[in-house]
Design an enzyme around this catalytic site. Structure first.
Site, PDB file in Angstrom:
ATOM      1  N   LYS A  66      13.590  -6.432  15.386  1.00  0.00           N
ATOM      2  CA  LYS A  66      13.835  -7.223  14.171  1.00  0.00           C
ATOM      3  C   LYS A  66      14.985  -6.650  13.360  1.00  0.00           C
ATOM      4  O   LYS A  66      15.236  -7.046  12.234  1.00  0.00           O
ATOM      5  CB  LYS A  66      12.568  -7.279  13.314  1.00  0.00           C
ATOM      6  CG  LYS A  66      11.428  -8.055  13.978  1.00  0.00           C
ATOM      7  CD  LYS A  66      10.244  -8.150  13.055  1.00  0.00           C
ATOM      8  CE  LYS A  66       8.968  -8.551  13.776  1.00  0.00           C
ATOM      9  NZ  LYS A  66       8.906  -9.952  14.140  1.00  0.00           N
ATOM     10  N   CYS A 108       1.582 -16.231  13.209  1.00  0.00           N
ATOM     11  CA  CYS A 108       0.617 -15.113  13.304  1.00  0.00           C
ATOM     12  C   CYS A 108       0.001 -14.761  11.954  1.00  0.00           C
ATOM     13  O   CYS A 108      -0.265 -13.580  11.661  1.00  0.00           O
ATOM     14  CB  CYS A 108       1.251 -13.865  13.916  1.00  0.00           C
ATOM     15  SG  CYS A 108       1.824 -14.087  15.590  1.00  0.00           S
ATOM     16  N   GLN A 156       9.031  -6.425   8.351  1.00  0.00           N
ATOM     17  CA  GLN A 156       9.975  -7.327   7.682  1.00  0.00           C
ATOM     18  C   GLN A 156      10.714  -6.656   6.527  1.00  0.00           C
ATOM     19  O   GLN A 156      11.464  -7.332   5.810  1.00  0.00           O
ATOM     20  CB  GLN A 156       9.249  -8.573   7.156  1.00  0.00           C
ATOM     21  CG  GLN A 156       8.538  -9.386   8.211  1.00  0.00           C
ATOM     22  CD  GLN A 156       9.487 -10.082   9.194  1.00  0.00           C
ATOM     23  OE1 GLN A 156      10.703 -10.143   8.987  1.00  0.00           O
ATOM     24  NE2 GLN A 156       8.940 -10.600  10.278  1.00  0.00           N
ATOM     25  N   ASP A 180       2.936  -2.032   6.721  1.00  0.00           N
ATOM     26  CA  ASP A 180       3.547  -2.832   7.781  1.00  0.00           C
ATOM     27  C   ASP A 180       4.963  -3.157   7.299  1.00  0.00           C
ATOM     28  O   ASP A 180       5.151  -3.987   6.410  1.00  0.00           O
ATOM     29  CB  ASP A 180       2.711  -4.102   7.985  1.00  0.00           C
ATOM     30  CG  ASP A 180       3.354  -5.063   8.978  1.00  0.00           C
ATOM     31  OD1 ASP A 180       4.541  -4.875   9.320  1.00  0.00           O
ATOM     32  OD2 ASP A 180       2.663  -6.017   9.388  1.00  0.00           O
ATOM     33  N   HIS A 211       0.027 -10.291   8.615  1.00  0.00           N
ATOM     34  CA  HIS A 211       0.286 -10.723   9.993  1.00  0.00           C
ATOM     35  C   HIS A 211      -0.922 -10.304  10.848  1.00  0.00           C
ATOM     36  O   HIS A 211      -1.580  -9.307  10.541  1.00  0.00           O
ATOM     37  CB  HIS A 211       1.545  -9.993  10.458  1.00  0.00           C
ATOM     38  CG  HIS A 211       2.080 -10.403  11.785  1.00  0.00           C
ATOM     39  ND1 HIS A 211       1.554  -9.953  12.965  1.00  0.00           N
ATOM     40  CD2 HIS A 211       3.122 -11.209  12.128  1.00  0.00           C
ATOM     41  CE1 HIS A 211       2.249 -10.463  13.982  1.00  0.00           C
ATOM     42  NE2 HIS A 211       3.203 -11.225  13.500  1.00  0.00           N
TER      43      HIS A 211
HETATM   44  N1  PMP Z   1       3.990  -7.481  11.016  1.00  0.00           N
HETATM   45  C1  PMP Z   1       4.818  -8.411  10.566  1.00  0.00           C
HETATM   46  C2  PMP Z   1       4.888  -8.672   9.093  1.00  0.00           C
HETATM   47  C3  PMP Z   1       5.626  -9.120  11.459  1.00  0.00           C
HETATM   48  O1  PMP Z   1       6.449 -10.069  11.004  1.00  0.00           O
HETATM   49  C4  PMP Z   1       5.546  -8.832  12.843  1.00  0.00           C
HETATM   50  C5  PMP Z   1       6.384  -9.577  13.851  1.00  0.00           C
HETATM   51  N2  PMP Z   1       6.290 -10.965  13.774  1.00  0.00           N
HETATM   52  C6  PMP Z   1       4.663  -7.839  13.256  1.00  0.00           C
HETATM   53  C7  PMP Z   1       3.900  -7.183  12.323  1.00  0.00           C
HETATM   54  C8  PMP Z   1       4.524  -7.478  14.699  1.00  0.00           C
HETATM   55  O2  PMP Z   1       5.675  -6.909  15.199  1.00  0.00           O
HETATM   56  P1  PMP Z   1       5.823  -6.646  16.769  1.00  0.00           P
HETATM   57  O3  PMP Z   1       5.477  -7.952  17.436  1.00  0.00           O
HETATM   58  O4  PMP Z   1       7.245  -6.268  16.943  1.00  0.00           O
HETATM   59  O5  PMP Z   1       4.870  -5.554  17.126  1.00  0.00           O
END
Ligand code: PMP
Length: 418
Positions: A234, A373, A211, A208, A131
């Protein structure tokens, strides 16, 4: 074996899931099928009630006033830290830093650990499925320090080429940062094996877990990771709250990220001395109510059990996979459903992903379309965008049928136009 989830009972806890959408001019509207959980999840009444209760009865700033309300809010805030600690089995509460979310947690590590340890020519190893939140902070770190960013490749079906680590990891590798679960492919990466390899080369590992923590049992001690970041929104919690787990020995030697109130032992006109963990990394007034509500969300997930939640999502993923793979022109991304979490992404031949999502919305189905993203991942897969459906504990097989039926209708609608 854990007991299967009682979905009807669970759904009764989520007021928003009763929503009916009127987009399709159907009498009485169509039921909402909320399949955008990888972006953000919905909230059970218990979490909403915690927010209301704290504002109505317990709210004041934490760690400051010597008055009853402040003591009460501090107690609740610290109890939420303890819940987060237990949820990921961290050894100590001082290893739990409250952040705004995964993005802030990763930036904290890149700035604090990264800036003080990386030198020109050092290497940061990421993967092709990251991401942007686990890419951009490392690009920025590389630009500041002269380090180089390298990538573990993926296979065509969206799995990491783990063997490539043997040549990619060298004594120059200082940081390995990767996602536990891909937010597009749903791939569950073998993080334990990767952490072991990285450590044998002296690199630290940042996971990270945006998910994974909401869907899989997480044990940071068994995993042996150095840092792990996730987001409350999430996993049934509010936005604006997340957790960075860090190994205590590392956090203790790291300089603070933000400076301000709450993170100091003393301040003089000539400088400052940072406070103890975890305050050192929590400058300013934290998201108090959000943290306490995250505690309630954790409690809700724990009562159902992460094993049961994961099993439910895998079953929904299997059904979605069966239904979608029967539709001609659908190209499914990532591995098969048994080897991933409840995320299914696809493209539909000849139809732009945004058009697919828009028509799905007319049928009550909420999905996400775009690059999610992960622009480098989409480039690697040779596509500009995809449609993503992502499931959680309250989704039903009927919603998967509604979703697959709507994809079929998109196909026929656009076939007529061409
Ligand atoms: N890493 C991953 C794998 C994600 O799916 C997301 C959220 N889409 C993020 C990081 C970022 O999370 P946040 O926007 O809550 O900081």
């Amino acid at each position: 074996m854990t007991a299967p989830l009682d979905i009807e009972r669970i759904r009764a806890d989520f007021p928003i899931l009763q929503t009916r959408l009127h987009a399709n001019r159907v009498e009485g509207g169509v039921p909402l099928a909320f399949l955008d959980n990888a972006a953000s999840t919905q909230h059970p009444r218990q979490v909403i009630q915690t927010i209301v209760r704290v504002f109505e009865h317990d709210y004041a700033n934490v760690h400051r006033g010597i008055h009853s309300l402040s003591e009460r809010s501090t107690e609740l805030y610290e109890a939420a830290r303890e819940q987060a600690r237990a949820f990921i089995n961290a050894a100590d509460g001082t290893e739990i830093i409250f952040t705004r979310g995964t993005t802030e947690g990763i930036n904290l590590v890149a700035r604090s650990w990264g800036d003080s340890h990386l030198h020109p020519g050092d290497e940061i190893l990421l993967t092709e499925m990251e991401h942007h939140s686990n890419l951009v902070p490392w690009h920025q770190l590389a630009a500041r320090t002269g380090a180089i960013v390298r990538f573990v490749p993926i296979t065509v079906d969206g799995q990491l080429v783990v063997d490539a680590l043997d040549s990619l990891l060298t004594e120059r590798t200082k940081i390995v940062a990767l996602t536990h679960v891909s937010n597009v492919l749903g791939t569950i990466n073998p993080v334990e094996a990767i952490i072991e390899k990285a450590h044998s080369h002296g690199a630290i590992v940042v996971i990270d877990a945006a998910q994974s923590v909401p869907h899989l049992v997480t044990d940071v001690q068994a995993m042996h990771c150095d840092f792990l970041a996730f987001s409350g929104h999430k996993m049934l919690g509010p936005t604006g709250i997340g957790v960075l787990y860090g190994r205590r020995e590392l956090l203790e030697t790291m300089p603070p990220f933000f400076g301000g109130g709450g993170m100091i032992r003393r301040v003089g006109l000539g400088g400052y001395e940072p406070g103890d963990l975890p305050a050192k990394f929590e400058a300013g007034t934290p998201p108090i109510v959000e943290a306490i509500a995250l505690g309630t969300a954790i409690d809700y997930l724990q009562r159902l059990g992460l094993e049961a939640i994961h099993a439910h999502e895998v079953a929904l993923g299997q059904l979605a996979y069966d239904r979608l793979s029967a539709i001609q022109g659908v190209r499914l991304l990532g591995p098969g459903p048994r080897r991933k979490s409840g995320i299914i992404s696809f493209t539909l031949d000849g139809v732009h992903s945004h058009d697919v999502a828009q028509v799905l919305d007319h049928h009550g189905v909420a999905v996400r379309a775009g690059h999610h993203c992960t622009m480098p991942l989409h480039k690697r897969l040779g596509i500009a965008a995809s449609v993503r459906a992502s499931f959680y504990l309250y989704n039903t097989p009927e919603e998967i049928e509604q979703f697959a039926g709507a994809v079929n209708r998109v196909k026929h609608l656009f076939a007529r136009k061409h």
